[in-house]
Motif scaffolding. Structure first.
Motif, short mmCIF file in Angstrom:
data_model
loop_
_atom_site.label_atom_id
_atom_site.label_comp_id
_atom_site.label_asym_id
_atom_site.label_seq_id
_atom_site.Cartn_x
_atom_site.Cartn_y
_atom_site.Cartn_z
N LEU A 63 0.84 -1.18 0.00
CA LEU A 63 0.00 0.00 0.00
C LEU A 63 0.88 1.24 0.00
CD1 LEU A 63 -2.04 -2.24 0.99
CD2 LEU A 63 -3.24 -0.38 2.15
N PRO A 64 0.40 2.37 -0.48
CA PRO A 64 1.19 3.60 -0.43
C PRO A 64 1.63 3.92 1.00
CG PRO A 64 -0.75 3.89 -1.82
CD PRO A 64 -0.90 2.56 -1.14
N HIS A 65 2.74 4.62 1.12
CA HIS A 65 3.30 4.90 2.45
C HIS A 65 2.34 5.67 3.34
CE1 HIS A 65 4.11 9.22 1.70
NE2 HIS A 65 4.30 8.84 0.45
N THR A 66 1.40 6.40 2.71
CA THR A 66 0.43 7.16 3.51
C THR A 66 -0.50 6.25 4.30
OG1 THR A 66 -0.98 7.29 1.55
CG2 THR A 66 0.47 9.16 1.98
N ALA A 67 -0.61 4.99 3.91
CA ALA A 67 -1.50 4.07 4.61
C ALA A 67 -0.81 3.35 5.76
CB ALA A 67 -2.05 3.04 3.63
N VAL A 68 0.51 3.41 5.83
CA VAL A 68 1.25 2.66 6.85
C VAL A 68 0.82 3.00 8.26
CG1 VAL A 68 3.55 2.26 7.83
CG2 VAL A 68 3.21 2.20 5.35
N PRO A 69 0.63 4.28 8.63
CA PRO A 69 0.18 4.57 10.01
C PRO A 69 -1.18 3.96 10.36
CG PRO A 69 1.04 6.54 8.95
CD PRO A 69 0.90 5.52 7.88
N LEU A 70 -1.98 3.64 9.34
CA LEU A 70 -3.31 3.09 9.58
C LEU A 70 -3.30 1.57 9.65
CD1 LEU A 70 -5.41 5.24 7.07
CD2 LEU A 70 -5.10 5.64 9.52
N VAL A 71 -2.63 0.92 8.71
CA VAL A 71 -2.73 -0.53 8.58
C VAL A 71 -1.41 -1.25 8.84
CG1 VAL A 71 -4.71 -0.46 7.01
CG2 VAL A 71 -2.39 -0.33 6.08
N GLY A 72 -0.34 -0.51 9.08
CA GLY A 72 0.94 -1.14 9.38
C GLY A 72 1.80 -1.33 8.15
N ALA A 73 3.09 -1.52 8.39
CA ALA A 73 4.06 -1.62 7.31
C ALA A 73 3.94 -2.95 6.55
CB ALA A 73 5.48 -1.48 7.86
N ASP A 74 3.31 -3.95 7.14
CA ASP A 74 3.21 -5.26 6.49
C ASP A 74 1.93 -5.45 5.70
OD1 ASP A 74 5.66 -6.04 7.58
OD2 ASP A 74 4.70 -6.77 9.43
N ALA A 75 1.06 -4.47 5.68
CA ALA A 75 -0.22 -4.60 4.96
C ALA A 75 0.03 -4.67 3.46
CB ALA A 75 -1.13 -3.42 5.29
N ARG A 76 -0.68 -5.56 2.81
CA ARG A 76 -0.57 -5.74 1.36
C ARG A 76 -1.96 -6.03 0.78
NH1 ARG A 76 3.77 -4.44 2.86
NH2 ARG A 76 5.84 -5.29 2.33
N LEU A 77 -2.09 -5.76 -0.51
CA LEU A 77 -3.22 -6.28 -1.26
C LEU A 77 -2.73 -7.51 -2.01
CD1 LEU A 77 -5.15 -3.26 -2.84
CD2 LEU A 77 -5.56 -4.46 -0.69
N ARG A 78 -3.34 -8.63 -1.74
CA ARG A 78 -2.95 -9.87 -2.40
C ARG A 78 -3.83 -10.10 -3.62
NH1 ARG A 78 -3.06 -14.52 1.49
NH2 ARG A 78 -5.30 -14.55 1.09
N LEU A 79 -3.20 -10.11 -4.81
CA LEU A 79 -3.88 -10.43 -6.05
C LEU A 79 -3.64 -11.89 -6.39
CD1 LEU A 79 -3.91 -7.27 -6.35
CD2 LEU A 79 -3.66 -7.64 -8.80
N THR A 80 -4.71 -12.60 -6.65
CA THR A 80 -4.61 -13.99 -7.05
C THR A 80 -5.38 -14.17 -8.35
OG1 THR A 80 -4.56 -14.68 -4.73
CG2 THR A 80 -4.99 -16.39 -6.37
N VAL A 81 -4.70 -14.67 -9.38
CA VAL A 81 -5.33 -14.90 -10.68
C VAL A 81 -5.22 -16.39 -11.00
CG1 VAL A 81 -5.37 -14.27 -13.13
CG2 VAL A 81 -4.60 -12.60 -11.42
N THR A 82 -6.35 -17.00 -11.30
CA THR A 82 -6.38 -18.43 -11.62
C THR A 82 -7.21 -18.65 -12.88
OG1 THR A 82 -8.28 -18.71 -10.14
CG2 THR A 82 -6.11 -19.21 -9.24
N PRO A 83 -6.93 -19.71 -13.62
CA PRO A 83 -7.78 -20.02 -14.78
C PRO A 83 -9.22 -20.27 -14.35
CG PRO A 83 -5.76 -21.33 -14.80
CD PRO A 83 -5.83 -20.67 -13.46
N TRP A 84 -10.15 -19.89 -15.20
CA TRP A 84 -11.56 -20.07 -14.90
C TRP A 84 -12.24 -20.62 -16.15
CZ3 TRP A 84 -14.77 -20.67 -11.13
CH2 TRP A 84 -16.14 -20.48 -11.32
#
Length: 517
Positions: free
Chosen positions: A495-516
């Motif tokens: 996440l952008p550095h501006t979000a770190v004070p809210l959600v922490g330095a380890d917060a991520r958005l996990r994208l998962t793409v699988t065949p459908w």
């Protein structure tokens, strides 16, 4: 990647009410699946622009090459033709025998009878088309007819529903029944006791009977704590949750004016008839759209509904986005919410939208789980990092916009908001209404080449893009697969550095793409 096989589609309509409502419903040759809509939106210079949605029926004809085959009736066509094309749409006309206009002795509507007749139609279509399965597309109560077939009728016959049903897509189905926002349960008990216009079929006792196979039914009746939303995965012949999609309406205000009392009784967290918490099967795919249960701005006759339907049935990739690794500030008086919106390049609508204004933000808990206001988890969380699901959608590689087929572009709008509480009440002393603590848009480009299951993907936050998003070309923001050697493509986006004070330095958005398929 191979193109998904086109399977026949069977449409199952919703509740018509009393005999007068049934008589009106059967006059429509396609039970409402042919209804479109028109409305306006504001364009340049604040001038209203006309927008027309042709109907799901016509759009499936135009976009996917489907046909609806009638020779006096669909039943006559089926009886007089030895073969039919798989790319065909069929209407389950279960209400005809209950209409007084058909005969002087209409039959009482029964859920199990409608589901059994649906099976007869499915078997006939499969035999004459050569298709292994059919897709079921249902509005409102029609989704319960389909679930009765899948959870009770077929298992009682010793048949696996997955062998004759490909996918189930529901628009605004009351999977958890229809409940009211006040009355402490008295209104529901009165409805179920006297059967107002047949509405008792949405009560828990009736739902237990038509959603439970005889082999596991409790002879003493509905057990305490039984949840009608559940499609139990541990039963014999359980239908895979992965093949179910629930489209949830979040706009009670635009439900039919004549039905305004319904919206008032059901409450604001609804589509005007079905409460949000009752509109999905836990573990199934789901999306929220700002549409009402029916009427001019109804969920079936909407572009939002159709685009979700089309991608679920015919898409070739599934994309999931979840918030992981977040650690919210530890304050007893603070509640946290996330708002999400998913937009697709080339479409004039939002595919999925959860917001406070629409009564359905994602309730955040500190790295644990996402829950609805009613307390039911939106999705089972089994990850050690406490994943909070944000988006679950499907891609069609053949739907890239004309003139730019290099990528499919999606924009995920993410807002994180905090609410302060005092003695159980919201504290507005330092509150800024409709102002988020974090607000940014993740722009994702996915390679449009459907020949491979491994996508070429780039992702960048809008705050890092100079100028207009439409002018941005993916270059240095390519993402690597963190899960090589499998069909599943995974990447964690900071996440952008501006979000770190809210959600922490380890917060991520996990994208998962699988065949459908």
């Amino acid at each position: 990647m191979p193109t998904p096989q086109k399977l026949p589609i069977v449409y199952v309509r919703g509740f018509a009410g009393d005999t007068a409502g049934i008589d009106k419903a059967v006059t429509d040759p396609f039970y409402g699946f042919n209804e479109g809509s028109t409305h306006i939106r504001i364009g340049p210079d604040n001038e209203p622009n006309f927008y027309q949605f042709e109907s799901p029926l016509l759009r499936l004809h135009l976009d996917e090459g489907y046909q609806i085959l009638v020779d006096g009736s669909q039943a006559i066509y089926l009886n007089s033709h030895a073969t039919i094309p798989p790319e065909s749409i069929w209407i389950h006309r279960f209400y005809d025998v209950s209409a007084s206009t058909w005969s002087g002795r209409p039959k009482e509507f029964r859920m199990e009878t409608a589901a059994t007749d649906l099976l007869t139609l499915i078997d006939t279509i499969r035999e004459k088309s050569g298709a292994p399965r059919v897709h079921l597309v249902a509005h409102s109560m029609g989704g319960l007819v389909c679930r009765c077939l899948i959870q009770k009728i077929l298992p009682d016959l010793g048949r696996d529903p997955a062998e004759c049903v490909g996918k189930l897509f529901t628009y605004g189905t009351p999977h958890g029944g229809i409940t009211f926002d006040f009355g402490f349960g008295m209104l529901e008990r009165l409805r179920d006791a006297i059967g107002v216009n047949g509405g008792q079929i949405f009560g828990p006792e009736h739902m237990y009977r038509y959603l439970t196979p005889e082999s596991v039914a409790d002879p003493d009746g509905r057990p305490e704590g039984w949840d009608p939303c559940e499609m139990p995965p541990d039963r014999p012949f359980a239908f895979p949750h992965d093949r179910v999609f629930c489209l949830i309406g979040t706009n009670p205000a635009d439900y039919d004016v004549a039905r305004g009392l319904s919206a008032a009784v059901v409450g604001p967290r609804s589509d005007g008839l079905v409460q949000i918490d009752n509109a999905y099967v836990p573990g199934a795919h789901q999306a929220c759209v700002h549409r009402s249960h029916s009427g001019r701005y109804g969920i079936v006759n909407s572009e939002e509904g159709y685009q979700n339907l089309r991608r679920f049935l015919f898409g070739d990739r599934e994309v999931k986005v979840a918030l992981v690794g977040h650690r919210l500030p530890q304050r007893q008086d603070m509640a946290w919410q996330a708002e999400v919106g998913l937009s697709v390049r080339g479409l004039q609508i939002v595919m999925h939208e959860r917001s406070s204004a629409h009564w359905c933000p994602v309730q955040l808990r500190d790295g644990t789980r996402s829950v609805t206001a009613g307390g039911r988890p939106t999705e089972a969380v089994t990850d050690a990092d406490g994943a909070v699901p944000l988006v679950d959608t499907f891609l069609c590689s053949n739907l890239a916009p004309p003139g730019d087929t290099s990528t499919m572009r999606y924009a995920l709008h993410l807002r994180i908001l905090s609410l302060r509480e005092s003695n159980g009440l919201l504290n507005f002393g330092d509150h800024l209404e409709q102002t988020a603590d974090f607000d940014d848009i993740l722009v994702v480009d996915v390679g449009a080449d459907g020949a491979t299951s491994v996508p070429a993907l780039s992702a960048v936050w809008n705050s890092a893009i100079s100028g207009s998003i439409r002018d941005y070309r993916p270059g240095s923001h390519a993402r690597d697969d963190e899960n090589p050697g499998t069909d599943s493509w995974v990447n964690h986006i900071e996440l952008p550095h501006t979000a770190v004070p809210l959600v922490g330095a380890d917060a991520r958005l996990r994208l998962t793409v699988t065949p459908w398929r």
